[in-house]
Design an enzyme around this catalytic site. Structure first.
Site, PDB file in Angstrom:
ATOM      1  N   ASP A  57      38.892  32.576  72.121  1.00  0.00           N
ATOM      2  CA  ASP A  57      37.588  32.661  72.786  1.00  0.00           C
ATOM      3  C   ASP A  57      37.219  34.125  73.042  1.00  0.00           C
ATOM      4  O   ASP A  57      37.957  34.838  73.720  1.00  0.00           O
ATOM      5  CB  ASP A  57      37.651  31.926  74.135  1.00  0.00           C
ATOM      6  CG  ASP A  57      36.303  31.949  74.849  1.00  0.00           C
ATOM      7  OD1 ASP A  57      35.460  31.099  74.524  1.00  0.00           O
ATOM      8  OD2 ASP A  57      36.095  32.833  75.701  1.00  0.00           O
ATOM      9  N   HIS A 114      25.793  32.350  76.490  1.00  0.00           N
ATOM     10  CA  HIS A 114      26.811  32.753  77.484  1.00  0.00           C
ATOM     11  C   HIS A 114      26.461  32.348  78.920  1.00  0.00           C
ATOM     12  O   HIS A 114      27.311  31.860  79.663  1.00  0.00           O
ATOM     13  CB  HIS A 114      27.023  34.272  77.389  1.00  0.00           C
ATOM     14  CG  HIS A 114      28.337  34.739  77.906  1.00  0.00           C
ATOM     15  ND1 HIS A 114      29.017  35.794  77.360  1.00  0.00           N
ATOM     16  CD2 HIS A 114      29.119  34.307  78.927  1.00  0.00           C
ATOM     17  CE1 HIS A 114      30.153  35.976  78.028  1.00  0.00           C
ATOM     18  NE2 HIS A 114      30.234  35.087  78.979  1.00  0.00           N
ATOM     19  N   LYS A 173      30.108  34.254  71.996  1.00  0.00           N
ATOM     20  CA  LYS A 173      28.957  33.897  72.837  1.00  0.00           C
ATOM     21  C   LYS A 173      27.883  34.963  72.731  1.00  0.00           C
ATOM     22  O   LYS A 173      28.207  36.156  72.662  1.00  0.00           O
ATOM     23  CB  LYS A 173      29.388  33.795  74.315  1.00  0.00           C
ATOM     24  CG  LYS A 173      30.679  33.008  74.516  1.00  0.00           C
ATOM     25  CD  LYS A 173      31.085  32.896  75.967  1.00  0.00           C
ATOM     26  CE  LYS A 173      32.517  32.402  76.104  1.00  0.00           C
ATOM     27  NZ  LYS A 173      33.559  33.439  75.968  1.00  0.00           N
ATOM     28  N   TYR A 224      32.302  40.924  75.767  1.00  0.00           N
ATOM     29  CA  TYR A 224      33.666  41.386  76.056  1.00  0.00           C
ATOM     30  C   TYR A 224      34.002  42.698  75.349  1.00  0.00           C
ATOM     31  O   TYR A 224      35.030  43.309  75.631  1.00  0.00           O
ATOM     32  CB  TYR A 224      34.718  40.325  75.681  1.00  0.00           C
ATOM     33  CG  TYR A 224      34.571  38.989  76.383  1.00  0.00           C
ATOM     34  CD1 TYR A 224      33.733  38.836  77.478  1.00  0.00           C
ATOM     35  CD2 TYR A 224      35.280  37.880  75.944  1.00  0.00           C
ATOM     36  CE1 TYR A 224      33.590  37.609  78.104  1.00  0.00           C
ATOM     37  CE2 TYR A 224      35.156  36.647  76.574  1.00  0.00           C
ATOM     38  CZ  TYR A 224      34.294  36.519  77.648  1.00  0.00           C
ATOM     39  OH  TYR A 224      34.168  35.299  78.259  1.00  0.00           O
TER      40      TYR A 224
HETATM   41  N1  NAP Z   1      31.812  31.737  79.732  1.00  0.00           N
HETATM   42  C1  NAP Z   1      32.009  32.545  80.732  1.00  0.00           C
HETATM   43  O1  NAP Z   1      31.079  32.959  81.447  1.00  0.00           O
HETATM   44  C2  NAP Z   1      33.409  32.989  81.047  1.00  0.00           C
HETATM   45  C3  NAP Z   1      33.707  33.558  82.310  1.00  0.00           C
HETATM   46  C4  NAP Z   1      35.037  33.913  82.582  1.00  0.00           C
HETATM   47  C5  NAP Z   1      36.017  33.720  81.604  1.00  0.00           C
HETATM   48  N2  NAP Z   1      35.690  33.198  80.372  1.00  0.00           N
HETATM   49  C6  NAP Z   1      36.710  32.989  79.319  1.00  0.00           C
HETATM   50  O2  NAP Z   1      37.811  32.285  79.880  1.00  0.00           O
HETATM   51  C7  NAP Z   1      39.008  33.041  79.691  1.00  0.00           C
HETATM   52  C8  NAP Z   1      39.993  32.781  80.805  1.00  0.00           C
HETATM   53  O3  NAP Z   1      39.455  33.101  82.068  1.00  0.00           O
HETATM   54  P1  NAP Z   1      39.875  34.393  82.912  1.00  0.00           P
HETATM   55  O4  NAP Z   1      40.328  35.462  81.984  1.00  0.00           O
HETATM   56  O5  NAP Z   1      38.717  34.665  83.817  1.00  0.00           O
HETATM   57  O6  NAP Z   1      41.029  33.894  83.866  1.00  0.00           O
HETATM   58  P2  NAP Z   1      42.395  33.040  83.745  1.00  0.00           P
HETATM   59  O7  NAP Z   1      42.733  32.774  82.342  1.00  0.00           O
HETATM   60  O8  NAP Z   1      42.273  31.907  84.696  1.00  0.00           O
HETATM   61  O9  NAP Z   1      43.441  34.059  84.394  1.00  0.00           O
HETATM   62  C9  NAP Z   1      43.762  35.272  83.822  1.00  0.00           C
HETATM   63  C10 NAP Z   1      44.658  36.014  84.798  1.00  0.00           C
HETATM   64  O10 NAP Z   1      45.836  35.239  85.044  1.00  0.00           O
HETATM   65  C11 NAP Z   1      47.002  36.004  84.745  1.00  0.00           C
HETATM   66  N3  NAP Z   1      47.945  35.086  84.068  1.00  0.00           N
HETATM   67  C12 NAP Z   1      47.874  34.587  82.817  1.00  0.00           C
HETATM   68  N4  NAP Z   1      48.891  33.750  82.561  1.00  0.00           N
HETATM   69  C13 NAP Z   1      49.642  33.709  83.696  1.00  0.00           C
HETATM   70  C14 NAP Z   1      50.820  33.028  84.049  1.00  0.00           C
HETATM   71  N5  NAP Z   1      51.439  32.214  83.198  1.00  0.00           N
HETATM   72  N6  NAP Z   1      51.319  33.225  85.300  1.00  0.00           N
HETATM   73  C15 NAP Z   1      50.692  34.038  86.178  1.00  0.00           C
HETATM   74  N7  NAP Z   1      49.560  34.718  85.896  1.00  0.00           N
HETATM   75  C16 NAP Z   1      49.029  34.559  84.661  1.00  0.00           C
HETATM   76  C17 NAP Z   1      46.539  37.124  83.839  1.00  0.00           C
HETATM   77  O11 NAP Z   1      47.294  38.282  84.064  1.00  0.00           O
HETATM   78  P3  NAP Z   1      48.209  38.939  82.907  1.00  0.00           P
HETATM   79  O12 NAP Z   1      47.265  39.500  81.889  1.00  0.00           O
HETATM   80  O13 NAP Z   1      48.945  39.993  83.684  1.00  0.00           O
HETATM   81  O14 NAP Z   1      49.077  37.850  82.381  1.00  0.00           O
HETATM   82  C18 NAP Z   1      45.105  37.347  84.305  1.00  0.00           C
HETATM   83  O15 NAP Z   1      45.088  38.230  85.405  1.00  0.00           O
HETATM   84  C19 NAP Z   1      38.474  34.483  79.638  1.00  0.00           C
HETATM   85  O16 NAP Z   1      39.443  35.380  79.159  1.00  0.00           O
HETATM   86  C20 NAP Z   1      37.277  34.304  78.755  1.00  0.00           C
HETATM   87  O17 NAP Z   1      37.666  34.171  77.396  1.00  0.00           O
HETATM   88  C21 NAP Z   1      34.396  32.822  80.113  1.00  0.00           C
END
Ligand code: NAP
Length: 280
Positions: A48, A111, A78, A53
């Site tokens: 994704d 998005h 997106k 980004y």
């Molecule tokens: N459509 C939208 O508007 C939108 C908005 C937000 C996000 N997104 C998409 O969704 C994806 C995921 O969401 P997100 O990046 O916001 O948050 P997330 O995946 O919920 O969390 C990422 C965070 O969790 C940590 N992490 C990952 N695996 C872990 C584990 N096994 N144990 C403990 N901590 C862990 C990571 O740190 P480390 O890097 O240190 O592991 C990072 O700080 C995004 O990357 C993006 O592609 C889309």
């Protein structure tokens, strides 16, 4: 690293979306390319990204470096709301493809909603880029119940998903029901609450009962409801942890306990963010 069993998929309006993907928000440069490559080598089959980004080039590098056949990887990007005018949307899609070095996307999403441009015009352009072969599927992100219904009514091509913030601490039942009613998949962003799931005692206890971590219990809670998850990590060892969620099953009682974690201030992504954005 040994390859995992490929993750199962969910069916949505004629599409098949792998239930596990790698999120890439905030992954940059070499780290981004390496994480994408390693995830694919491990067995992830869904990546994704987004034009916002600023990492599509590196995502493309990782996809190509992995050597995984193009047809076996589901790539989502997106379009940013400032590019929702029809001509801009087509240009933005072509730019994304060129940065990713791909001929066709698997999924292209709007998005965030953009109230300044008629949704009918944007959806017309989104359907057109699909008909022109620039993307296999289309969908939306951050759409409310009302907007999902409106988008479904206005779109002449099937919308396959709504990508929304979704994790055990946030009640998204109404928008999930609207997606299901329209045969759209729910793709959970921030599925581990931006890391917050790791510190939750209930998830830790339930995870431990299955020999799993709190994060894995939280992700399992979502995929067990056929909600696609796209956790993001910058650490290779966590790629495997976040993927090992298909070899255990939560009981109905455990699912219910996790559902009880919902709280009013559960959001981890600030919605005022969309209001603060510069649309042009
Ligand atoms: N459509 C939208 O508007 C939108 C908005 C937000 C996000 N997104 C998409 O969704 C994806 C995921 O969401 P997100 O990046 O916001 O948050 P997330 O995946 O919920 O969390 C990422 C965070 O969790 C940590 N992490 C990952 N695996 C872990 C584990 N096994 N144990 C403990 N901590 C862990 C990571 O740190 P480390 O890097 O240190 O592991 C990072 O700080 C995004 O990357 C993006 O592609 C889309």
């Amino acid at each position: 690293m040994s390859a995992l069993v490929p993750s199962p998929s969910v069916a949505a309006n004629g599409a098949k979306i792998p239930l596990l993907g790698l999120g890439t928000w905030e992954l940059r440069g070499r780290t981004c390319a390496r994480m994408v490559e390693q995830a694919l080598l491990l067995g992830y089959r869904h990546i994704d990204t987004a034009e916002m980004y600023d990492n599509e080039r590196e995502v493309g590098e990782g996809v190509h470096a992995s050597g995984v056949k193009r047809g076996d990887v589901f790539v989502t990007t997106k379009v940013w709301p400032s590019h929702f005018a029809p001509r801009d949307l087509e240009r933005a899609t072509r730019d994304s493809l060129s940065r990713l070095r791909l001929r066709e996307l698997d999924l292209l999403l709007l998005h965030w909603p953009n109230p300044q441009i008629p949704l009918a015009d944007t959806l017309g352009a989104l359907c057109q880029v699909k008909r022109d072969g620039l993307t296999r599927h289309i969908g939306v992100s951050n759409f409310t119940v009302k907007l999902v219904e409106e988008a479904v009514r206005l779109s002449t091509e099937p919308l396959i998903c709504n990508q929304i913030e979704c994790h055990p601490f946030l009640d998204q039942s109404k928008v999930i029901a609207a997606c299901r009613k329209n045969n759209m998949a729910v793709v959970a962003y921030s599925p581990i609450a931006r890391g917050g799931a790791r510190n939750d005692k209930l998830l830790a206890r339930i995870g431990a009962a299955h020999g799993k971590t709190a994060t894995q219990a939280g992700l399992r809670y979502l995929v067990q409801q056929e909600i696609v998850v796209i956790p993001r990590t910058s650490k290779e060892q966590r790629l495997a942890e976040n993927a090992a969620i298909f070899d255990f099953v939560l009981s109905a009682a455990e699912m219910e306990e996790i559902a009880g974690l919902v709280r009013r201030d559960g959001r981890v992504v600030d919605w005022s963010y969309s209001g603060r954005m510069h649309w042009d």
